[in-house]
Design a protein around this motif. Structure first.
Motif, PDB file in Angstrom:
ATOM      1  N   UNK A 298       0.997  -1.007   0.118  1.00 34.59           N
ATOM      2  CA  UNK A 298       0.435   0.338  -0.062  1.00 34.59           C
ATOM      3  C   UNK A 298       0.475   1.293  -0.116  1.00 34.59           C
ATOM      4  N   UNK A 299       2.369   1.062   0.659  1.00 36.56           N
ATOM      5  CA  UNK A 299       2.794   2.504   0.701  1.00 36.56           C
ATOM      6  C   UNK A 299       3.496   2.526  -0.166  1.00 36.56           C
ATOM      7  N   UNK A 300       4.072   2.092  -1.458  1.00 39.91           N
ATOM      8  CA  UNK A 300       4.290   1.690  -2.459  1.00 39.91           C
ATOM      9  C   UNK A 300       3.782   2.740  -3.376  1.00 39.91           C
ATOM     10  N   UNK A 301       2.322   1.588  -3.919  1.00 43.28           N
ATOM     11  CA  UNK A 301       1.219   2.097  -4.161  1.00 43.28           C
ATOM     12  C   UNK A 301       1.263   3.588  -4.912  1.00 43.28           C
ATOM     13  N   UNK A 302       0.746   4.443  -2.906  1.00 38.86           N
ATOM     14  CA  UNK A 302       0.844   5.039  -2.119  1.00 38.86           C
ATOM     15  C   UNK A 302       2.158   6.808  -2.704  1.00 38.86           C
ATOM     16  N   UNK A 303       3.413   6.115  -2.680  1.00 42.04           N
ATOM     17  CA  UNK A 303       4.624   7.048  -3.377  1.00 42.04           C
ATOM     18  C   UNK A 303       4.401   7.290  -4.827  1.00 42.04           C
ATOM     19  N   UNK A 304       3.644   6.196  -5.215  1.00 38.46           N
ATOM     20  CA  UNK A 304       3.940   5.631  -7.031  1.00 38.46           C
ATOM     21  C   UNK A 304       2.822   6.899  -7.596  1.00 38.46           C
ATOM     22  N   UNK A 305       1.915   6.807  -6.585  1.00 38.48           N
ATOM     23  CA  UNK A 305       0.681   7.707  -7.304  1.00 38.48           C
ATOM     24  C   UNK A 305       1.372   9.288  -7.070  1.00 38.48           C
ATOM     25  N   UNK A 306       1.944   9.722  -6.119  1.00 39.45           N
ATOM     26  CA  UNK A 306       2.266  10.948  -5.412  1.00 39.45           C
ATOM     27  C   UNK A 306       2.914  10.962  -6.183  1.00 39.45           C
ATOM     28  N   UNK A 307       4.230  10.848  -6.914  1.00 41.63           N
ATOM     29  CA  UNK A 307       5.574  11.140  -7.718  1.00 41.63           C
ATOM     30  C   UNK A 307       5.108  11.896  -8.278  1.00 41.63           C
ATOM     31  N   UNK A 308       5.948  13.330  -8.798  1.00 43.64           N
ATOM     32  CA  UNK A 308       6.042  14.190  -9.773  1.00 43.64           C
ATOM     33  C   UNK A 308       7.596  14.064 -10.416  1.00 43.64           C
ATOM     34  N   UNK A 309       7.624  14.495 -11.125  1.00 41.65           N
ATOM     35  CA  UNK A 309       9.277  14.430 -12.252  1.00 41.65           C
ATOM     36  C   UNK A 309      10.372  15.240 -11.246  1.00 41.65           C
ATOM     37  N   UNK A 310       9.612  15.557 -10.215  1.00 41.66           N
ATOM     38  CA  UNK A 310      10.701  16.516  -9.033  1.00 41.66           C
ATOM     39  C   UNK A 310      11.326  15.464  -8.282  1.00 41.66           C
ATOM     40  N   UNK A 311       9.850  14.147  -7.613  1.00 38.29           N
ATOM     41  CA  UNK A 311      10.108  13.554  -7.220  1.00 38.29           C
ATOM     42  C   UNK A 311      10.341  12.414  -7.151  1.00 38.29           C
ATOM     43  N   UNK A 312      10.687  11.869  -8.085  1.00 39.15           N
ATOM     44  CA  UNK A 312      10.681  10.689  -9.253  1.00 39.15           C
ATOM     45  C   UNK A 312      11.812   9.619  -8.754  1.00 39.15           C
ATOM     46  N   UNK A 313      13.371  10.671  -8.297  1.00 37.71           N
ATOM     47  CA  UNK A 313      13.926   9.367  -8.186  1.00 37.71           C
ATOM     48  C   UNK A 313      14.196   9.278  -7.147  1.00 37.71           C
ATOM     49  N   UNK A 314      13.940  10.056  -6.105  1.00 41.11           N
ATOM     50  CA  UNK A 314      13.405   9.484  -4.595  1.00 41.11           C
ATOM     51  C   UNK A 314      12.282   8.897  -4.700  1.00 41.11           C
ATOM     52  N   UNK A 315      11.145   8.681  -5.017  1.00 44.27           N
ATOM     53  CA  UNK A 315      10.152   8.355  -5.025  1.00 44.27           C
ATOM     54  C   UNK A 315      10.909   6.379  -5.470  1.00 44.27           C
ATOM     55  N   UNK A 316      11.492   5.777  -6.408  1.00 38.27           N
ATOM     56  CA  UNK A 316      12.326   5.282  -7.139  1.00 38.27           C
ATOM     57  C   UNK A 316      12.808   4.216  -5.942  1.00 38.27           C
ATOM     58  N   UNK A 317      14.568   5.091  -5.430  1.00 36.60           N
ATOM     59  CA  UNK A 317      14.189   4.415  -4.379  1.00 36.60           C
ATOM     60  C   UNK A 317      14.275   3.683  -3.358  1.00 36.60           C
TER      61      UNK A 317
END
Length: 149
Positions: A81-100
């Motif tokens: 659930x946390x992964x899905x939330x993180x993926x949905x809230x990622x934007x181009x600026x935070x995408x790299x941090x979200x991927x990690x």
């Protein structure tokens, strides 16, 4: 000749006596583990036992060890659930941090629930009750293919 003053070493602060693990506290620990908290997170909470006490409590009883292992498997679903939330809230600026963060959570999931989230795929052929395959008869069949003119 002047003497040096002795260095005063401060006394260690007295530790509070260990928090006993009652059945209610154990249930709360299991609930927190299922939500994705680690034992270190839990032991840092004010009303919870320390890390060593929790680990010792788990080690000393097979049933508690099984309960703990099951709670860790359930935690993998919380990470999903946390992964899905993180993926949905990622934007181009935070995408790299979200991927990690997502990769780290996926790794933890694969270790906590390898049957569900692990990468390894194995195929096994077994006989009755998980035993070896038993061959009762081996036949050789020769098939003549008709020739086309």
């Amino acid at each position: 000749m002047a003497r040096k003053k002795a260095e005063v070493i401060p006394a260690r602060p007295k530790r509070a006596p260990p928090t006993p693990i009652t059945p209610e506290v154990w249930d709360e620990v299991l609930d927190l583990i299922e939500q994705g908290h680690t034992i270190r997170d839990i032991s840092a909470m004010a009303h919870m036992p320390d890390w060593t006490t929790i680990r010792r409590y788990i080690r000393t009883d097979a049933e508690r060890s099984t309960q703990y292992a099951r709670a860790r498997e359930v935690a993998a679903d919380a990470y999903e659930a946390e992964i899905l939330s993180e993926a949905r809230s990622a934007d181009p600026v935070t995408a790299a941090a979200a991927r990690v963060k997502i990769d780290a959570l996926k790794w933890v999931m694969s270790k906590r629930a390898p049957k569900v989230y692990g990468d390894k795929i194995t195929q096994e052929h077994t006989g009755a009750d998980g035993g070896p395959l038993e061959f009762t008869e081996i036949r050789r069949v020769v098939v003549d293919v008709p020739k086309k003119d």
